[in-house]
Design an enzyme around this catalytic site. Structure first.
Site, short mmCIF file in Angstrom:
data_model
loop_
_atom_site.label_atom_id
_atom_site.label_comp_id
_atom_site.label_asym_id
_atom_site.label_seq_id
_atom_site.Cartn_x
_atom_site.Cartn_y
_atom_site.Cartn_z
N HIS A 151 0.84 -1.22 0.00
CA HIS A 151 0.00 0.00 0.00
C HIS A 151 0.87 1.26 0.00
CE1 HIS A 151 -3.24 -2.78 1.25
NE2 HIS A 151 -2.30 -3.28 2.03
N GLU A 208 8.81 7.91 -17.02
CA GLU A 208 7.46 8.47 -17.14
C GLU A 208 6.84 8.16 -18.50
OE1 GLU A 208 7.02 12.56 -15.09
OE2 GLU A 208 9.14 12.31 -15.52
N LYS A 252 15.94 20.87 -11.66
CA LYS A 252 15.28 19.61 -11.97
C LYS A 252 16.13 18.65 -12.79
CE LYS A 252 11.41 18.72 -11.08
NZ LYS A 252 10.15 19.26 -11.59
N SER A 295 14.35 20.74 -16.81
CA SER A 295 13.11 21.50 -16.90
C SER A 295 13.42 22.80 -17.63
CB SER A 295 12.59 21.79 -15.49
OG SER A 295 11.78 22.94 -15.49
#
Ligand code: ARG
Length: 475
Positions: free
Chosen positions: A171, A305, A298, A292
């Site tokens: 979980h 992704e 970043k 970024s």
């Protein structure tokens, strides 16, 4: 309008309505041509189409339709066309619909009437059913190798970090400690099943459809045993109507890749979590991260992704083909032409994702301090504390409750679970003794998890050795 992925495709170059001669008095409309063509993508089948035609020509010699000289002429013509396509010098013509007609018409243009004999006892229906099988046979072999390569990367990464402990999660809550290697080997098992599924698909696909004609074979009887031998099929389809309309093998292929995509997506999610500062277990190389446009700090895990995102198209392609096929009356229907874009897209998607994951893992670094800090959280050993009581005779359900109370006490006192004194523990259960401290030794706790498949380091070492040997053999 489609974007053509082969530079040499001419839109409506000439009005060569080969298939319409005789039956039609009007030319096909430009819109119809653009709507029905498949050459913009099925040109990729050219080598397999030619391979099928070379075998078919041999069967036509055996059936007395072609002489050996004629066959040689056809063979020479086809191989010259193949070489030209290889060099990207062949001009495909959209007006000829698909790869089958493009090659056949060009053959006839080059070698004359002999070329016009090639399509005897054959239809594009059994031709395309054959081509796609031949194409997928190669594609599957390549994908299986790519899966094995990614497995090798996972195993080598796991070996290089065989003494790193991390929390295992259920979980997405810290659950119990595991070895990082055990976590990564889970993906190795998953990829083994992916290879197995691709292999099963290959096995079931291993049936020659050629000789089924458009729907009911031909009055000119071909030696299908000869064709099967020539094209290396172990079996021959036994129902011509099924053979021309069956795309189960394409559905199985898409399904195997959808499941593979789901696996890569889960690996992606782990990587995305692990490289976040919140987890901080992993660092990807500069080569495999993106920046970024706005935020200078970043370093984004875009490969993971995108792979998580591309799983959508892998599922979509499977659903698209299943939906296309559902409700088709016997036998071939043009709807079936929709199979190829789904198959090519899933193949391209998976065969790009697998090697980049391999490369990304090879260059990634574990942040050992962060992993160690997270794994040393004593709450991960709450179940071990219950097991301690079980070994002293308390039924597990009661032990579970006792430890639950201790965990609550630790939270209330704001101390780690292993900082509750023996005195305090004994208030809750007299079964606790001085040796309870040993429960909180992380390495011993993992080492005690000795059942087959559990993460004790000895087990993990054994499994690493197993995979190293298994993956040494060619796949
Ligand atoms: N391009 C077609 C396909 O991929 C080939 C078969 C065409 N057959 C036909 N009867 N129009 O399905």
């Amino acid at each position: 309008m489609r974007s053509y992925d082969y530079a040499g495709i001419v839109q409506n170059a000439v009005s060569k309505d080969t298939m319409r001669k005789g039956r039609f008095s009007e030319e096909a409309s430009t819109l119809l041509r653009a709507y029905t063509e498949s050459i913009s993508y099925d040109w990729r089948l050219y080598r397999h189409d030619i391979q099928g035609s070379l075998a078919h020509a041999k069967a036509l010699v055996a059936a007395g339709i072609l002489s050996e000289e004629e066959r040689l002429l056809i063979e020479k013509g086809l191989l010259a066309i193949q070489a030209e396509i290889d060099r990207k010098e062949f001009a495909f013509d959209e007006a000829l619909e698909d790869i089958h007609m493009n090659i056949e018409v060009e053959l006839i243009r080059r070698i004359g009437p002999v070329g016009a004999k090639l399509h005897t006892a054959r239809s594009r229906n059994d031709q395309v059913a054959l081509d796609l099988r031949l194409y997928l046979r190669e594609a599957i072999a390549k994908l299986r190798k790519q899966c094995a390569n990614l497995q090798r990367s996972l195993v080598s990464f796991a070996s290089r970090h065989s003494n790193i402990y991390i929390p295992g999660y259920t979980h997405l809550q810290r659950a119990q400690p595991v070895l990082l290697a055990h976590h990564l080997l889970a993906y190795t098992e998953m990829l083994a099943r992916d290879r197995g599924r691709l292999n099963d698909c290959m096995g079931r696909m291993d049936e020659l459809p050629l000789g089924s004609g458009a729907i009911s074979g031909s009055t000119i009887v071909l030696d299908r045993q000869l064709l099967a031998r020539e094209l290396c099929f172990s079996r021959i389809t036994q129902n011509s109507m099924d053979a021309v309309s069956d795309r189960d093998f394409a559905c199985e292929f898409l399904s195997a890749l959808a499941i593979l995509g789901m696996h890569l997506s889960r690996l992606s999610e782990d990587i995305i979590l692990w490289v976040s500062e919140e987890f901080g277990f992993l660092e990807l190389s500069d080569q495999h991260t993106t920046g970024s446009s706005l935020m200078p700090q970043k370093k984004n895990p875009d490969v993971a992704e995108l792979t998580r995102g591309k799983t959508g198209r892998l599922y979509g392609n499977l659903f698209s083909l299943l939906t296309t096929l559902k409700g088709l009356p016997m036998a071939y229907n043009r709807d079936i032409q929709e199979d190829k874009e789904a198959v090519f897209d899933s193949l391209d998607t998976a065969s790009m994702a697998l090697p980049i994951f391999e490369e990304m893992l090879d260059a990634a670094h574990v942040r050992k301090d962060r992993a160690a800090a997270a794994a040393s959280d004593p709450i991960l050993l709450a179940t071990d504390l219950a097991d301690y009581l079980v070994l002293r005779g308390l039924p597990f359900r009661q032990a579970h409750e006792v430890v639950g109370r201790i965990v609550t006490m630790a939270f209330q006192l704001s101390v780690p679970l292993n900082q509750i004194s023996l005195q305090q523990l004994r208030v809750i259960s007299p079964l606790f003794e001085a040796d309870v401290k040993e429960v909180f030794d992380l390495q011993q706790a993992v080492a005690r998890r000795l059942a087959i498949g559990a993460p004790a380091p000895t087990n993990v070492e054994e499994r690493l050795t197993y995979w190293k040997n298994a993956l040494r053999e060619s796949v």
